[in-house]
Design an enzyme around this catalytic site. Sequence first.
Site, PDB file in Angstrom:
ATOM      1  N   CYS A   2      48.172  25.473  38.081  1.00 42.94           N
ATOM      2  CA  CYS A   2      47.610  24.383  38.228  1.00 42.94           C
ATOM      3  C   CYS A   2      47.843  23.529  38.771  1.00 42.94           C
ATOM      4  O   CYS A   2      48.851  23.622  39.442  1.00 42.94           O
ATOM      5  CB  CYS A   2      48.165  23.195  36.139  1.00 42.94           C
ATOM      6  SG  CYS A   2      47.957  24.514  34.684  1.00 42.94           S
ATOM      7  N   ARG A  27      43.083  26.694  44.401  1.00 44.81           N
ATOM      8  CA  ARG A  27      44.405  27.201  43.476  1.00 44.81           C
ATOM      9  C   ARG A  27      43.402  28.123  42.929  1.00 44.81           C
ATOM     10  O   ARG A  27      44.525  29.255  42.391  1.00 44.81           O
ATOM     11  CB  ARG A  27      45.482  26.445  42.854  1.00 44.81           C
ATOM     12  CG  ARG A  27      45.952  25.548  44.020  1.00 44.81           C
ATOM     13  CD  ARG A  27      46.391  24.307  43.390  1.00 44.81           C
ATOM     14  NE  ARG A  27      47.413  24.728  42.019  1.00 44.81           N
ATOM     15  CZ  ARG A  27      49.061  24.810  42.348  1.00 44.81           C
ATOM     16  NH1 ARG A  27      49.745  24.958  43.889  1.00 44.81           N
ATOM     17  NH2 ARG A  27      49.652  24.995  42.073  1.00 44.81           N
ATOM     18  N   TRP A  73      44.724  26.147  34.870  1.00 47.44           N
ATOM     19  CA  TRP A  73      44.535  27.779  34.527  1.00 47.44           C
ATOM     20  C   TRP A  73      45.442  28.303  33.694  1.00 47.44           C
ATOM     21  O   TRP A  73      46.164  28.089  33.862  1.00 47.44           O
ATOM     22  CB  TRP A  73      45.429  28.151  35.945  1.00 47.44           C
ATOM     23  CG  TRP A  73      45.489  29.396  35.923  1.00 47.44           C
ATOM     24  CD1 TRP A  73      46.499  30.479  35.547  1.00 47.44           C
ATOM     25  CD2 TRP A  73      44.798  30.871  36.338  1.00 47.44           C
ATOM     26  NE1 TRP A  73      46.477  31.368  35.447  1.00 47.44           N
ATOM     27  CE2 TRP A  73      45.451  31.741  36.355  1.00 47.44           C
ATOM     28  CE3 TRP A  73      43.265  30.566  37.726  1.00 47.44           C
ATOM     29  CZ2 TRP A  73      44.677  32.983  36.556  1.00 47.44           C
ATOM     30  CZ3 TRP A  73      42.699  31.275  37.495  1.00 47.44           C
ATOM     31  CH2 TRP A  73      43.463  33.046  37.804  1.00 47.44           C
ATOM     32  N   ASN A  99      52.011  21.243  34.558  1.00 42.28           N
ATOM     33  CA  ASN A  99      52.075  22.469  34.964  1.00 42.28           C
ATOM     34  C   ASN A  99      53.411  22.471  34.509  1.00 42.28           C
ATOM     35  O   ASN A  99      54.247  22.375  34.339  1.00 42.28           O
ATOM     36  CB  ASN A  99      51.889  22.515  36.272  1.00 42.28           C
ATOM     37  CG  ASN A  99      51.305  24.035  37.369  1.00 42.28           C
ATOM     38  OD1 ASN A  99      51.133  24.542  36.621  1.00 42.28           O
ATOM     39  ND2 ASN A  99      52.068  24.120  38.226  1.00 42.28           N
ATOM     40  N   GLY A 100      53.244  24.244  34.359  1.00 40.40           N
ATOM     41  CA  GLY A 100      54.620  24.788  33.683  1.00 40.40           C
ATOM     42  C   GLY A 100      53.699  25.827  32.760  1.00 40.40           C
ATOM     43  O   GLY A 100      53.142  25.306  31.724  1.00 40.40           O
ATOM     44  N   GLU A 481      49.977  52.889  45.055  1.00 40.30           N
ATOM     45  CA  GLU A 481      49.974  51.745  45.095  1.00 40.30           C
ATOM     46  C   GLU A 481      49.924  51.470  46.522  1.00 40.30           C
ATOM     47  O   GLU A 481      49.333  50.660  47.097  1.00 40.30           O
ATOM     48  CB  GLU A 481      50.412  50.895  43.915  1.00 40.30           C
ATOM     49  CG  GLU A 481      50.120  49.473  44.957  1.00 40.30           C
ATOM     50  CD  GLU A 481      49.584  49.053  44.553  1.00 40.30           C
ATOM     51  OE1 GLU A 481      47.892  49.697  44.198  1.00 40.30           O
ATOM     52  OE2 GLU A 481      48.436  47.494  44.680  1.00 40.30           O
ATOM     53  N   LYS A 485      47.310  50.011  49.300  1.00 32.05           N
ATOM     54  CA  LYS A 485      48.105  48.526  50.358  1.00 32.05           C
ATOM     55  C   LYS A 485      47.494  48.441  51.279  1.00 32.05           C
ATOM     56  O   LYS A 485      46.718  48.151  52.635  1.00 32.05           O
ATOM     57  CB  LYS A 485      48.974  48.281  49.851  1.00 32.05           C
ATOM     58  CG  LYS A 485      49.312  47.456  48.125  1.00 32.05           C
ATOM     59  CD  LYS A 485      48.840  45.971  48.414  1.00 32.05           C
ATOM     60  CE  LYS A 485      47.721  45.570  47.433  1.00 32.05           C
ATOM     61  NZ  LYS A 485      47.255  46.360  46.829  1.00 32.05           N
ATOM     62  N   GLU A 488      44.037  49.710  51.999  1.00 28.67           N
ATOM     63  CA  GLU A 488      42.924  48.222  52.248  1.00 28.67           C
ATOM     64  C   GLU A 488      42.855  46.907  53.155  1.00 28.67           C
ATOM     65  O   GLU A 488      42.113  46.212  53.754  1.00 28.67           O
ATOM     66  CB  GLU A 488      43.155  47.796  51.006  1.00 28.67           C
ATOM     67  CG  GLU A 488      44.321  47.597  50.080  1.00 28.67           C
ATOM     68  CD  GLU A 488      43.520  46.487  48.729  1.00 28.67           C
ATOM     69  OE1 GLU A 488      42.970  46.262  47.893  1.00 28.67           O
ATOM     70  OE2 GLU A 488      44.585  46.767  48.228  1.00 28.67           O
ATOM     71  N   HIS A 504      50.268  72.263  48.218  1.00 28.12           N
ATOM     72  CA  HIS A 504      49.171  73.302  47.919  1.00 28.12           C
ATOM     73  C   HIS A 504      48.125  72.568  48.615  1.00 28.12           C
ATOM     74  O   HIS A 504      46.956  72.965  47.996  1.00 28.12           O
ATOM     75  CB  HIS A 504      48.732  72.673  46.663  1.00 28.12           C
ATOM     76  CG  HIS A 504      49.982  73.817  45.800  1.00 28.12           C
ATOM     77  ND1 HIS A 504      50.316  75.215  45.339  1.00 28.12           N
ATOM     78  CD2 HIS A 504      50.989  72.687  45.553  1.00 28.12           C
ATOM     79  CE1 HIS A 504      51.247  74.921  44.949  1.00 28.12           C
ATOM     80  NE2 HIS A 504      51.717  73.997  44.565  1.00 28.12           N
ATOM     81  N   LYS A 602      36.922  40.509  46.040  1.00 26.36           N
ATOM     82  CA  LYS A 602      38.675  40.146  44.945  1.00 26.36           C
ATOM     83  C   LYS A 602      37.995  40.747  43.313  1.00 26.36           C
ATOM     84  O   LYS A 602      39.122  41.035  42.893  1.00 26.36           O
ATOM     85  CB  LYS A 602      39.173  38.977  44.179  1.00 26.36           C
ATOM     86  CG  LYS A 602      40.024  38.120  43.713  1.00 26.36           C
ATOM     87  CD  LYS A 602      41.440  39.045  44.295  1.00 26.36           C
ATOM     88  CE  LYS A 602      42.531  38.831  43.185  1.00 26.36           C
ATOM     89  NZ  LYS A 602      43.880  39.641  43.770  1.00 26.36           N
TER      90      LYS A 602
HETATM   91  C1  AGP Z   1      43.743  45.721  44.625  1.00 24.89           C
HETATM   92  O1  AGP Z   1      44.148  45.889  45.938  1.00 24.89           O
HETATM   93  C2  AGP Z   1      41.737  46.288  44.661  1.00 24.89           C
HETATM   94  N1  AGP Z   1      41.576  44.966  45.280  1.00 24.89           N
HETATM   95  C3  AGP Z   1      41.173  46.354  43.971  1.00 24.89           C
HETATM   96  O2  AGP Z   1      41.918  48.186  44.372  1.00 24.89           O
HETATM   97  C4  AGP Z   1      41.750  46.465  42.354  1.00 24.89           C
HETATM   98  O3  AGP Z   1      42.950  46.061  41.551  1.00 24.89           O
HETATM   99  C5  AGP Z   1      40.727  46.486  41.593  1.00 24.89           C
HETATM  100  O4  AGP Z   1      38.901  46.374  42.445  1.00 24.89           O
HETATM  101  C6  AGP Z   1      40.395  46.284  40.338  1.00 24.89           C
HETATM  102  O5  AGP Z   1      40.592  44.650  39.966  1.00 24.89           O
HETATM  103  P1  AGP Z   1      40.649  44.200  38.802  1.00 24.89           P
HETATM  104  O6  AGP Z   1      42.724  44.371  38.629  1.00 24.89           O
HETATM  105  O7  AGP Z   1      40.634  42.963  38.367  1.00 24.89           O
HETATM  106  O8  AGP Z   1      39.835  44.781  37.133  1.00 24.89           O
END
Ligand code: AGP
Length: 607
Positions: A2, A27, A73, A99-100, A481, A485, A488, A504, A602
């Site tokens: 928040c 934020r 938030w 906030n908290g 993962e 990272k 992307e 394989h 996002k």
């Molecule tokens: C994660 O770094 C990516 N931006 C992307 O793979 C993300 O995890 C995926 O689109 C799922 O999003 P969500 O967790 O909001 O469902």
Amino acid sequence: MCGIVGFAGKRNAKDILLQGLQRLEYRGYDSAGIAIQNGEQTTVIKASGRLQSLMEKAKHEIQGTLGIGHTRWATHGKPTEENAHPHQSADGSVTLVHNGIIENERELRAFLMQNGFSFSSETDTEAAANLLAYHYQKTGSPLKALTEALHMIHGSYALVILFKGCPDVIFTAKKESPLIIGMGAEETFIASDVPAILPYTRRIYDMESGEIAEVGRGSVHFYDKNGDHIEKTPTEITWNIDSAEKDGFDHFMMKEIHEQPKAVRNTLYAYLKNGNIDFSKANLTESTLKSIQKLHIIGCGSAYHVGMTAGYVIEDIARIPVRVEYASEFRYRHPVFGEHELAVMISQSGETADSLSALREAKAHGVPTLAIVNVVGSSIAREADHVLYTHAGPEIAVATTKAYSAQLAVCYLLAVALGHAKGAFCDAKYQVFLDEIQKLPEKIEQILEKKDSLRVLSAHLASLETLFLIGRGVDFSTALEGALKIKEISYIHAEAYAAGELKHGTISLIEKETPVLGVLTQKNLFPKTLSNMREVKSRGAYLIGIATEGFDVENTVDEVFYIPETLRPFAPSLSVIPLQLLGYYIGTMRGLDVDKPRNLAKSVTVE
Ligand code: AGP
């Protein structure tokens, strides 16, 4: 988290408060409100949704040169106008923003209702308002009411408070959540973040946990938690607005990487009560958990990688079968379900189209659904039968980091709660699991303290176009993962493979200096991964290890980054941190926009 603003001066407070909230919009929030004091009259205006809605409701003239404001938030309770701050006590004597997370809000509510206080919202903040009013009624002193109330509140808070009968002062109190006080000429500014007050002053007091402040028009007095006067020294802010929004980091991604200890701690706080796991907020009772015979865990991207990790951990600890799937696959596969199964959707945004459709597919089959999401009131949260929120706060960078870590924490608790309900291990083991899970935030902090040692490796990798990551078990899901990272953020073609799969086919791609990174945290598996690494080393590969301290890897790898020891099911929370940092450093070294990578959003709200 928040956003908080406060003002005490000679100018009209409304516009200063609203402009301050606008500077905190970055934020992330889902509702907002202001309270303005004019003599004995307190005007409170709140609105759900964007700040524009609040500004519309507050466009008339509002007299008053002292007030507080808040962008919320949601953590406890949906993002509605009723739950928006400021909140007032039932007797109207206290108006505050917070906030908290107040962990013992249910006990406080019960105590206050026994003492005649009523509640109109679902928030933990309203419990604080009524508790302060309870003590204000008894003591007649805002400072005494604060010291009494704060001794009863458990959790984290930044509180900014108006007391009826005290029209010329604002009280604040802090424990863990950020709060600063800016000093102007005959004006004083309060904020949760520097950007809100930077246009007015650079001379600030940074409040510490346990401190109380009494803020007047151009004046401030500080007290400790017992109400004794203390002296504080102001500092000068040197940041500009842009770096202030990132707490001094160059990018939101790095700020959020560093927020992971707090995100994991806040998430664990939400579900650990008196040393036990408590999923009652999600109405996941012990008997419900005990009845589950199989889990389907579904997600996209990084959320899928959390799901893969959770699948390994739940089968390992709770000994029940888990099927992990990409949401985009699950929704078209005509999935088959048996009796006593649970479909778990993992999603930071709670709005990912594929994951939402997968949830609906599971519900259409009559399967109970559990959502593990970060955004309160999101579509997936609203439509799932059960919801376990992560408390990572708003995640701004497109590449998820702190929400990923918070999701892992919830999944560990779910694995332990399932195993405990099914008697898969003794109570002593249950306690060992919980003790270790609660040590993860400090171990993440230890890793972050040595982040600079990854810069040389990042510089080496930044000059390349390909990278392989391998691992076994949870090291494999973490490698996936890490590959995502790096892909992307730095646009390097990084691929992750189950270590045993290299031979394989993929090994044909290995040539001199091809970098291969092994994730090595599983005591029972790392020797096998190491021998896979030797296979590629004999073909010229350059070997990098992300290894648990004490693992003997230095005779095999060319470079190694060590992470602290932990119980092996929980190692992904630690091994993912250097991989996030590698993605960040390589991306910045390649001059890329690490917060907004090309082609990505996002939240992918379309198929
Ligand atoms: C994660 O770094 C990516 N931006 C992307 O793979 C993300 O995890 C995926 O689109 C799922 O999003 P969500 O967790 O909001 O469902």
